[in-house]
Scaffold this motif. Sequence first.
Motif, PDB file in Angstrom:
ATOM      1  N   ARG A   1       6.356   9.791   0.989  1.00  0.00           N
ATOM      2  CA  ARG A   1       5.878  10.936   1.751  1.00  0.00           C
ATOM      3  C   ARG A   1       4.997  10.507   2.920  1.00  0.00           C
ATOM      4  O   ARG A   1       4.937  11.189   3.951  1.00  0.00           O
ATOM      5  N   LYS A   2       4.306   9.389   2.741  1.00  0.00           N
ATOM      6  CA  LYS A   2       3.430   8.910   3.806  1.00  0.00           C
ATOM      7  C   LYS A   2       3.439   7.389   3.840  1.00  0.00           C
ATOM      8  O   LYS A   2       3.035   6.742   2.879  1.00  0.00           O
ATOM      9  N   PRO A   3       3.937   6.804   4.923  1.00  0.00           N
ATOM     10  CA  PRO A   3       3.899   5.343   5.056  1.00  0.00           C
ATOM     11  C   PRO A   3       2.506   4.885   5.499  1.00  0.00           C
ATOM     12  O   PRO A   3       1.763   5.647   6.133  1.00  0.00           O
ATOM     13  N   TYR A   4       2.164   3.657   5.164  1.00  0.00           N
ATOM     14  CA  TYR A   4       0.865   3.116   5.546  1.00  0.00           C
ATOM     15  C   TYR A   4       1.055   1.864   6.402  1.00  0.00           C
ATOM     16  O   TYR A   4       1.993   1.083   6.192  1.00  0.00           O
TER      17      TYR A   4
ATOM     18  N   THR B   1       0.826  -1.201   0.000  1.00  0.00           N
ATOM     19  CA  THR B   1       0.000   0.000   0.000  1.00  0.00           C
ATOM     20  C   THR B   1       0.862   1.254   0.000  1.00  0.00           C
ATOM     21  O   THR B   1       0.559   2.241  -0.684  1.00  0.00           O
ATOM     22  N   THR B   2       1.944   1.226   0.744  1.00  0.00           N
ATOM     23  CA  THR B   2       2.844   2.379   0.811  1.00  0.00           C
ATOM     24  C   THR B   2       3.444   2.687  -0.560  1.00  0.00           C
ATOM     25  O   THR B   2       3.478   3.838  -1.003  1.00  0.00           O
ATOM     26  N   ILE B   3       3.891   1.651  -1.273  1.00  0.00           N
ATOM     27  CA  ILE B   3       4.482   1.849  -2.608  1.00  0.00           C
ATOM     28  C   ILE B   3       3.427   2.372  -3.580  1.00  0.00           C
ATOM     29  O   ILE B   3       3.648   3.338  -4.307  1.00  0.00           O
ATOM     30  N   ARG B   4       2.251   1.720  -3.576  1.00  0.00           N
ATOM     31  CA  ARG B   4       1.208   2.086  -4.526  1.00  0.00           C
ATOM     32  C   ARG B   4       0.759   3.536  -4.346  1.00  0.00           C
ATOM     33  O   ARG B   4       0.577   4.275  -5.323  1.00  0.00           O
ATOM     34  N   ARG B   5       0.613   3.963  -3.107  1.00  0.00           N
ATOM     35  CA  ARG B   5       0.075   5.302  -2.854  1.00  0.00           C
ATOM     36  C   ARG B   5       1.145   6.400  -2.890  1.00  0.00           C
ATOM     37  O   ARG B   5       0.804   7.575  -2.772  1.00  0.00           O
ATOM     38  N   ASN B   6       2.392   6.009  -3.056  1.00  0.00           N
ATOM     39  CA  ASN B   6       3.455   7.013  -3.155  1.00  0.00           C
ATOM     40  C   ASN B   6       4.111   7.038  -4.534  1.00  0.00           C
ATOM     41  O   ASN B   6       5.134   7.696  -4.723  1.00  0.00           O
ATOM     42  N   LEU B   7       3.511   6.331  -5.506  1.00  0.00           N
ATOM     43  CA  LEU B   7       4.093   6.282  -6.853  1.00  0.00           C
ATOM     44  C   LEU B   7       4.210   7.663  -7.493  1.00  0.00           C
ATOM     45  O   LEU B   7       5.084   7.899  -8.339  1.00  0.00           O
ATOM     46  N   ALA B   8       3.361   8.566  -7.094  1.00  0.00           N
ATOM     47  CA  ALA B   8       3.422   9.926  -7.646  1.00  0.00           C
ATOM     48  C   ALA B   8       4.727  10.631  -7.276  1.00  0.00           C
ATOM     49  O   ALA B   8       5.097  11.628  -7.899  1.00  0.00           O
TER      50      ALA B   8
END
Length: 414
Positions: free
Chosen positions: A237-240, A218-225
């Motif tokens: 920028r934000k770990p999950y 989830t952390t990788i997917r949501r920080n791809l930007a």
Amino acid sequence: MNERRRVQWRLILGQDAESVLGGLMNEGDVGRDRALDFLYDEEGGQASGSGGEGGEGDGGGEMASGEGEVSAEGEGAGGVGPAAGAVGMAGESDERLGGLEKTRLTAPTWINMVHELFPQRGIERLEAEALGRDKLAALMGDGELLGRVTPSEALLKAVLRSKHLMDEEVLAQAQSVVATVVAALREAWQTAWQQGGGGARWRGGRALPVARNFDAKTTIRRNLAHYNREEGRLYVRKPYFQARVRPSRESKRLIILVDQSESMVDSLIQASVMAAVFKGVGGWRTHLCLFDTAVVDLSEESGDPLRVLFQAQLGGGTDISQALLYAEGLVTEPRETIIVLVSDFYEGAPSRYLLRVSQRLLESGVRILGLAAVGRDGQGHYNRALAKQLVGLGMEVGAMTPDELVSWLREQEG
């Protein structure tokens, strides 16, 4: 003069009588003496709102027999005068000198001492005296002053014991003050459960941001930007985080029964918080019931421990058998049911009724854990003779810290 009479007169007359009547040897009597000093010492007994509380009198010296009580009945009625040892006597120099006086009690500490060291009729009179002498009125009648008191478990207990003295406005302020204490206890219970290994996913709360809960995908997917193509780096920028998950079917039923006796206030606080935590755990269906001679089912409100605590009515009789009979009606799958019975086992009803319903539940496959105390020290005073009989039937009885209780419940998951 026998020892009991000597102690009573020493408490009535105060420290000035020590040269004639001797000192106080029992720790409970010493605590009672300090409590009376707070009440009748006109100079030194003013209620304090904040700061350190100093050494509290030990809660020893059991008062089941009423020994050491200063009441309106019998000798000493109405004869309790100001305790000796007050500072600033008339005619003394205004020069400021050091001294060896005991640390003065605060109002919350005094309330807890009185409830631990005196029998019920003594408590009622002392509280009335304290209000009449403005010892507690400053704290219990002034929401703004109460708001300046440092939140603590001692204050929470004092508020629960004296909420009947407060008007609605002050009571609302008291709830606001102690809410932080309850929230801290809840976080501690939740942390203990989640860090205990395995465990169900939390259904209504965030996972703790610790390494074991790190959700890499989830952390990788949501920080791809934030991926930098030139550097070939992904900036997080934000770990999950997500708590570890086990199958979420509600297979276990946890029934928490809590004795509302005065002596159980610490355990009542802990058990109410525990119920709130388990209400948010997958795999458990939680019930919370408070009892004296009647049973109050607060399962619907159990997600809000503060609300539960302020509905509790401390004191009164005790009918443990009635509580277990009510719990028996909640059982649908005995082998998937755990009853945590929080009580000192001083049963008001005939013990045969308690033994009978306990045996029936245990033989059906229900696990029953009898807790004399749930607290930091894991120690409790309870009726060992009755507890021994219950152990003989198959009930587990003892006292536990919150961590020990979490470990015990973990074992029951499997």
